[in-house]
Design a protein around this motif. Structure first.
Motif, PDB file in Angstrom:
ATOM      1  N   PRO A 152      -0.724  -3.259   5.565  1.00 55.37           N
ATOM      2  CA  PRO A 152      -2.160  -3.456   5.783  1.00 55.37           C
ATOM      3  C   PRO A 152      -2.875  -2.105   5.745  1.00 55.37           C
ATOM      4  N   LYS A 187      -6.637  -6.470   1.102  1.00 54.30           N
ATOM      5  CA  LYS A 187      -6.346  -6.157   2.502  1.00 54.30           C
ATOM      6  C   LYS A 187      -5.194  -5.176   2.677  1.00 54.30           C
ATOM      7  N   ASP A 188      -4.321  -5.083   1.664  1.00 51.74           N
ATOM      8  CA  ASP A 188      -3.136  -4.232   1.792  1.00 51.74           C
ATOM      9  C   ASP A 188      -3.132  -3.108   0.760  1.00 51.74           C
TER      10      ASP A 188
END
Length: 198
Positions: A152, A187-188
């Motif tokens: 993340p 998101k990552d």
């Protein structure tokens, strides 16, 4: 002193750069990053004589790109290649040059304008896979992947990415995971670590 300065610049700016990698769909209305005069220079060596990288090639995922220099904008954030050029990779100029001791950071989009980016398949690299970096002097260096991870963005392992190393290493970074439509970003981050082969 120089190594400490480099590490500080990377630490201060890397998180923003990685948040900006990848891209929203072409019709999202999100603006593409704007390159500045600090983003790319034609000279073959740095001010202190280090030979700049010119090209990256990853046979396993059929990825190859020239390398533009990723500098800093007026807000001290990394200028990544614009999303309408998703196949363009960049070398973060305040990291080490490939071949010198320490980590050299290469950035690339996972996609852009609804098309795959240069690092679209980066997550597929496994231990032992080869990465080639050609320098401006024509010398090609062979690196071997040591690990790949997806994390993340708020848990970015900054020390592992920019911390000093006794050997010449690469950090190839792109976006991954779920696309956050509200934030116009993934998101990552996908990070590939590699070492110069003997």
């Amino acid at each position: 002193m120089r190594r400490k300065l480099m590490g500080g610049l990377i630490a201060a700016t890397l998180t923003f750069a990685l948040a900006a990698c990848g891209s929203p769909p072409a019709n999202s209305g999100a603006p593409a990053p704007t390159p500045t005069s600090d983003a790319a220079t034609p000279a073959g060596s740095t001010e202190d004589g280090r030979i700049k990288p010119a090209n990256v090639r990853i046979p396993k995922i059929s990825a190859e790109s020239t390398l533009v220099e990723a500098g800093l904008d007026n807000n001290k954030s990394i200028v990544v290649p614009p999303v309408d050029q998703p196949m363009q990779a960049a070398w973060y100029k305040y990291s080490q040059v490939p071949g010198d001791a320490g980590p050299s950071i290469l950035l690339g989009h996972v996609d852009g304008n609804k098309k795959p980016g240069i690092f679209y398949k980066l997550h597929e690299l496994k231990v032992g896979d080869e990465i080639f970096v050609k320098r401006k002097d024509g010398k090609e260096l062979r690196f071997v992947t040591t690990r790949t991870e997806q994390v993340p963005k708020e848990q970015l392992p900054e020390q592992a990415i920019y911390g000093e190393t006794p050997e010449s290493e690469l950090r190839l970074i792109t976006c991954g995971g779920v696309f956050d439509k509200a934030a116009h970003s993934y998101k990552d981050n996908v990070i590939v670590y590699a070492k110069l082969a003997a």
